[in-house]
Motif scaffolding. Structure first.
Motif, mmCIF file in Angstrom:
data_model
loop_
_atom_site.group_PDB
_atom_site.id
_atom_site.type_symbol
_atom_site.label_atom_id
_atom_site.label_comp_id
_atom_site.label_asym_id
_atom_site.label_seq_id
_atom_site.Cartn_x
_atom_site.Cartn_y
_atom_site.Cartn_z
ATOM 1 N N LEU A 99 0.843 -1.186 0.000
ATOM 2 C CA LEU A 99 0.000 0.000 0.000
ATOM 3 C C LEU A 99 0.881 1.239 0.000
ATOM 4 O O LEU A 99 1.895 1.297 0.696
ATOM 5 N N TYR A 100 0.472 2.224 -0.784
ATOM 6 C CA TYR A 100 1.193 3.491 -0.859
ATOM 7 C C TYR A 100 0.264 4.614 -0.426
ATOM 8 O O TYR A 100 -0.951 4.532 -0.607
ATOM 9 N N LYS A 101 0.853 5.673 0.118
ATOM 10 C CA LYS A 101 0.094 6.860 0.491
ATOM 11 C C LYS A 101 0.333 7.932 -0.561
ATOM 12 O O LYS A 101 1.322 7.878 -1.299
ATOM 13 N N LEU A 102 -0.550 8.929 -0.596
ATOM 14 C CA LEU A 102 -0.371 10.040 -1.516
ATOM 15 C C LEU A 102 0.949 10.729 -1.216
ATOM 16 O O LEU A 102 1.270 10.987 -0.064
ATOM 17 N N GLY A 103 1.722 10.995 -2.245
ATOM 18 C CA GLY A 103 3.006 11.654 -2.095
ATOM 19 C C GLY A 103 4.179 10.709 -1.935
ATOM 20 O O GLY A 103 5.331 11.133 -2.031
ATOM 21 N N ASP A 104 3.940 9.418 -1.676
ATOM 22 C CA ASP A 104 5.043 8.460 -1.588
ATOM 23 C C ASP A 104 5.778 8.403 -2.918
ATOM 24 O O ASP A 104 5.171 8.456 -3.993
ATOM 25 N N LEU A 134 -0.078 10.153 -6.904
ATOM 26 C CA LEU A 134 -1.067 11.227 -6.887
ATOM 27 C C LEU A 134 -2.405 10.782 -6.318
ATOM 28 O O LEU A 134 -3.094 11.554 -5.672
ATOM 29 N N LYS A 135 -2.750 9.522 -6.566
ATOM 30 C CA LYS A 135 -4.096 9.075 -6.206
ATOM 31 C C LYS A 135 -4.128 7.553 -6.135
ATOM 32 O O LYS A 135 -3.450 6.885 -6.917
ATOM 33 N N GLN A 136 -4.910 7.037 -5.203
ATOM 34 C CA GLN A 136 -5.136 5.594 -5.131
ATOM 35 C C GLN A 136 -6.505 5.309 -5.730
ATOM 36 O O GLN A 136 -7.508 5.825 -5.248
ATOM 37 N N ILE A 137 -6.551 4.496 -6.761
ATOM 38 C CA ILE A 137 -7.821 4.126 -7.380
ATOM 39 C C ILE A 137 -8.446 2.980 -6.598
ATOM 40 O O ILE A 137 -9.623 3.001 -6.264
ATOM 41 N N PRO A 139 -6.775 -0.767 -4.052
ATOM 42 C CA PRO A 139 -5.518 -1.286 -3.502
ATOM 43 C C PRO A 139 -4.545 -1.821 -4.542
ATOM 44 O O PRO A 139 -3.374 -2.012 -4.250
ATOM 45 N N ASN A 140 -5.003 -2.054 -5.765
ATOM 46 C CA ASN A 140 -4.125 -2.589 -6.808
ATOM 47 C C ASN A 140 -3.742 -1.579 -7.871
ATOM 48 O O ASN A 140 -2.945 -1.901 -8.747
ATOM 49 N N ALA A 141 -4.308 -0.379 -7.852
ATOM 50 C CA ALA A 141 -4.039 0.594 -8.920
ATOM 51 C C ALA A 141 -3.802 1.980 -8.335
ATOM 52 O O ALA A 141 -4.543 2.421 -7.458
ATOM 53 N N TYR A 142 -2.762 2.622 -8.854
ATOM 54 C CA TYR A 142 -2.396 3.954 -8.391
ATOM 55 C C TYR A 142 -2.137 4.850 -9.596
ATOM 56 O O TYR A 142 -1.676 4.397 -10.641
ATOM 57 N N VAL A 143 -2.399 6.157 -9.398
ATOM 58 C CA VAL A 143 -2.056 7.157 -10.397
ATOM 59 C C VAL A 143 -0.735 7.767 -9.965
ATOM 60 O O VAL A 143 -0.580 8.191 -8.821
ATOM 61 N N VAL A 144 0.220 7.790 -10.889
ATOM 62 C CA VAL A 144 1.572 8.278 -10.615
ATOM 63 C C VAL A 144 1.786 9.575 -11.394
ATOM 64 O O VAL A 144 1.303 9.725 -12.522
ATOM 65 N N ASP A 145 2.519 10.500 -10.812
ATOM 66 C CA ASP A 145 2.823 11.780 -11.458
ATOM 67 C C ASP A 145 3.941 11.560 -12.471
ATOM 68 O O ASP A 145 5.096 11.894 -12.250
ATOM 69 N N LEU A 146 3.567 11.000 -13.604
ATOM 70 C CA LEU A 146 4.512 10.621 -14.658
ATOM 71 C C LEU A 146 4.650 11.764 -15.664
ATOM 72 O O LEU A 146 3.657 12.338 -16.080
ATOM 73 N N PRO A 147 5.853 12.118 -16.069
ATOM 74 C CA PRO A 147 6.016 13.173 -17.080
ATOM 75 C C PRO A 147 5.339 12.794 -18.393
ATOM 76 O O PRO A 147 5.258 11.614 -18.744
ATOM 77 N N THR A 148 4.885 13.813 -19.122
ATOM 78 C CA THR A 148 4.135 13.554 -20.359
ATOM 79 C C THR A 148 4.992 12.974 -21.468
ATOM 80 O O THR A 148 4.460 12.348 -22.381
ATOM 81 N N HIS A 149 6.314 13.156 -21.419
ATOM 82 C CA HIS A 149 7.141 12.617 -22.512
ATOM 83 C C HIS A 149 7.148 11.090 -22.534
ATOM 84 O O HIS A 149 7.568 10.495 -23.514
ATOM 85 N N PHE A 150 6.653 10.437 -21.472
ATOM 86 C CA PHE A 150 6.533 8.977 -21.503
ATOM 87 C C PHE A 150 5.382 8.548 -22.403
ATOM 88 O O PHE A 150 5.333 7.418 -22.857
ATOM 89 N N ASN A 151 4.409 9.451 -22.610
ATOM 90 C CA ASN A 151 3.314 9.210 -23.546
ATOM 91 C C ASN A 151 2.578 7.894 -23.270
ATOM 92 O O ASN A 151 2.334 7.091 -24.169
ATOM 93 N N THR A 152 2.245 7.657 -21.999
ATOM 94 C CA THR A 152 1.503 6.468 -21.596
ATOM 95 C C THR A 152 0.570 6.840 -20.460
ATOM 96 O O THR A 152 0.699 7.912 -19.864
ATOM 97 N N ASP A 160 3.701 -3.102 -10.843
ATOM 98 C CA ASP A 160 4.650 -2.317 -11.625
ATOM 99 C C ASP A 160 5.259 -1.169 -10.819
ATOM 100 O O ASP A 160 5.985 -0.349 -11.374
ATOM 101 N N LEU A 161 4.953 -1.100 -9.536
ATOM 102 C CA LEU A 161 5.476 -0.050 -8.667
ATOM 103 C C LEU A 161 6.335 -0.666 -7.577
ATOM 104 O O LEU A 161 6.044 -1.758 -7.086
ATOM 105 N N SER A 162 7.379 0.045 -7.197
ATOM 106 C CA SER A 162 8.174 -0.387 -6.046
ATOM 107 C C SER A 162 8.572 0.867 -5.273
ATOM 108 O O SER A 162 8.772 1.937 -5.872
#
Length: 187
Positions: A99-104, A134-137, A139-152, A160-162
């Motif tokens: 489990l991750y918290k916002l801002g981790d 950024l957000k927990q959808i 317990p299995n899915a999270y929104v990450v503050d990913l730069p736009t140049h990753f285009n995904t 996929d998170l550690s």
């Protein structure tokens, strides 16, 4: 299976296919305890040894046949459920809840399916980051503050998170100017 059968004659695979299919369908399955042929046809297939002996024809009422067939299917179902429970228990021994918290800060694994064709390299780093959550959808899915140049998409499965562990005790700050991804998951 075909590779093992054809060995040094790989161009003869189409001639061997029927034998391979017969061998597979007549082999007892570890999970169900029966061969696929016996599940479908309620009897073991005739092998070349059985061709000399003609099967005896005996007339039985259709209801007894249906009862035997349904009891066999129930037995197969029970064995499959038992087998699946064993597999689940073994798999659950290695699972861990993360489990991750916002801002981790997390490291993100970008799989080949998530990046544009031609941009993935086997030699590129396995994980990239760190990026804040950024957000927990769920317990299995999270929104990450990913730069736009990753285009995904910025939504990731927990596999996929550690967690990010800095190499030293220095404080790690990620400015929001590095990324401008939306909070809704980018979908």
């Amino acid at each position: 299976m075909l590779r093992c059968i054809v060995q040094e004659h790989p161009k003869l695979w189409d001639e061997i296919l029927g034998q391979a299919e017969f061998a597979y369908n007549s082999m007892t399955n570890r999970s169900s305890g029966r061969s696929p042929f016996s599940i479908v046809y309620t009897k073991q297939p005739n092998h070349t040894i059985d061709i000399a002996v003609l099967p005896k024809c005996s007339s039985k009422p259709a209801s007894s046949f249906a009862n035997q067939f349904s009891s066999m299917l129930q037995e197969v179902r029970a064995k499959l459920l038992e087998s699946n429970n064993k597999y689940k228990q073994k798999a659950d021994e290695h699972r861990r809840e993360q489990l991750y918290k916002l801002g981790d800060l997390v490291m993100v694994r970008l799989r080949r399916e998530r990046v544009a064709p031609g941009t993935y390299s086997k030699l590129s780093p396995r994980k990239t980051g760190p990026f804040p959550i950024l957000k927990q959808i769920n317990p299995n899915a999270y929104v990450v503050d990913l730069p736009t140049h990753f285009n995904t998409s910025t939504t990731f499965n927990v596999t996929d998170l550690s967690p990010y562990h800095p190499p030293d005790d220095a404080r790690t700050n990620i400015s929001s100017s590095e990324s401008d991804s939306p909070v809704d998951g980018g979908e």
